[in-house]
Scaffold this motif. Structure first.
Motif, short mmCIF file in Angstrom:
data_model
loop_
_atom_site.label_atom_id
_atom_site.label_comp_id
_atom_site.label_asym_id
_atom_site.label_seq_id
_atom_site.Cartn_x
_atom_site.Cartn_y
_atom_site.Cartn_z
N GLU A 1 -2.15 0.75 -2.89
CA GLU A 1 -2.65 -0.42 -3.82
C GLU A 1 -2.44 -0.03 -5.49
OE1 GLU A 1 -6.20 -1.98 -2.30
OE2 GLU A 1 -5.40 -2.55 -0.45
N LYS A 2 -3.09 0.86 -5.84
CA LYS A 2 -3.57 1.59 -7.13
C LYS A 2 -2.09 1.82 -7.75
CE LYS A 2 -8.40 2.65 -7.13
NZ LYS A 2 -8.51 1.94 -8.39
N GLU A 34 -0.05 -1.34 -8.50
CA GLU A 34 -0.86 -1.99 -9.96
C GLU A 34 -0.46 -1.27 -11.18
OE1 GLU A 34 -4.99 -1.66 -9.24
OE2 GLU A 34 -4.81 -3.30 -7.51
#
Length: 324
Positions: free
Chosen positions: A276-277, A280
């Motif tokens: 996820e990071k 992003e």
């Protein structure tokens, strides 16, 4: 009165310590010499933790004397240590001829020393760049030694200061040799403990292999400064998810994460957070994960399995890229 020749004492102390081959061992040898020559029960060093507390970091005890080093961690100002540093400023040392009498001066320190069976004591400051960073001392030397020991305080303190600085400099050099200069992560040298299968009492071993996607294209099309920035961004994401001490850069675009005593579920959650990071932060990684709750295969074999999974993920990434 027993006489101690300061020059002979210092010369013999350094000769006694000269057989040691590291600052740590030299410090321990010096304490042993001090303790035995000054007929004391114990010789020791306390160092500043930089949070208002002090740790007993080195200790030598005469045979038959109970060690205290494990009991004397995070000794705080509330225990009266600040009073000693005030005395160091005035007199450069602490001389306690009779602990029961010293109780009138500082009951908090009395309460720390009394359970250790201390009746007499000499202590001196350790000063680095004009700042007191700790102190050293001997417990229960004969009273007739106290005045003579106090004359040695300055020279012994200088030697202690010098050895601690050498120790810290060597640690800094050793630490820098185990760090990737670009990302600040560990390098292959820092992974020696894992290759040697030194896992202590860990209950499990988790290895995550990560390879950056698209680094070569960034270097070729946008320049190496952009490529370096991309590498640092990837390292930051990995450190956020797994902790800096668990992340190692092992190649131009490869990172390894090593975690001990984690569960499969907790690692899969961390890998999910990593994905996820990364998305992003616009960092693309191919990931291979291996988990073991036993160490029979050895680190190298498990690392190889994680590496193969990572390459399979990388091949799939490029297949998808070409298909689109």
């Amino acid at each position: 009165m027993i006489e101690i020749n300061p020059n002979d004492f210092i010369a013999e102390m350094m000769r006694f310590a000269s057989s040691a081959n590291s600052p740590e061992l030299i410090i321990n040898q010096i304490l042993e010499y001090m303790c035995l020559t000054l007929k004391s029960d114990r010789a020791y060093i306390f160092e500043d933790n930089l949070d208002g507390t002090y740790d007993n970091t080195y200790e030598y005890c005469r045979p038959g004397v109970t060690a205290e080093i494990d009991n004397l961690k995070n000794v705080s100002s509330e225990d009266g240590i600040y009073l000693w540093f005030e005395e160091f400023e005035k007199y450069n040392n602490i001389l306690i001829y009779d602990l029961e009498e010293y109780k009138k001066i500082s009951e908090p320190i009395y309460n720390v020393l009394k359970p250790q069976g201390i009746q007499t004591l000499v202590a001196g400051p350790i000063v680095v760049n004009g700042k007191n960073v700790g102190f050293y001392g001997v417990d229960n030397p004969p009273r007739e030694f106290l005045e003579e020991i106090s004359e040695l305080i300055g020279v012994i303190g200088f030697i202690m200061d010098m050895m601690l600085r050498i120790r810290d400099n060597m640690k800094a050099i050793e630490e820098s040799s185990k760090r990737d200069p670009l990302t600040g992560c560990g390098n292959r040298k820092a992974m020696e403990w894992a290759y040697e299968n030194r896992f202590g009492g860990a209950s499990s071993l988790s290895i995550v292999m990560c390879d950056l996607n698209g680094l070569k294209a960034k270097n070729d099309l946008e320049g190496h400064k952009i490529g370096d920035k991309y590498l640092c961004e990837a390292a930051d994401v990995l450190c956020e998810c797994f902790g800096k001490d668990s992340v190692y850069r092992v190649g131009g675009d490869e990172f390894v994460v090593i975690k001990l005593s984690e569960t499969v579920d907790s690692m899969e959650n961390k890998i999910g957070t990593l994905r996820e990071k990364s998305k992003e932060r616009k960092v693309s990684m191919s990931i291979g994960f291996e988990f073991r709750d036993s160490f029979e295969e050895g680190f190298s074999h498990i690392l190889h399995d994680a590496d193969e999974k990572m390459y399979a993920a990388k091949a799939k990434y490029y297949e998808t890229l070409q298909a689109n």
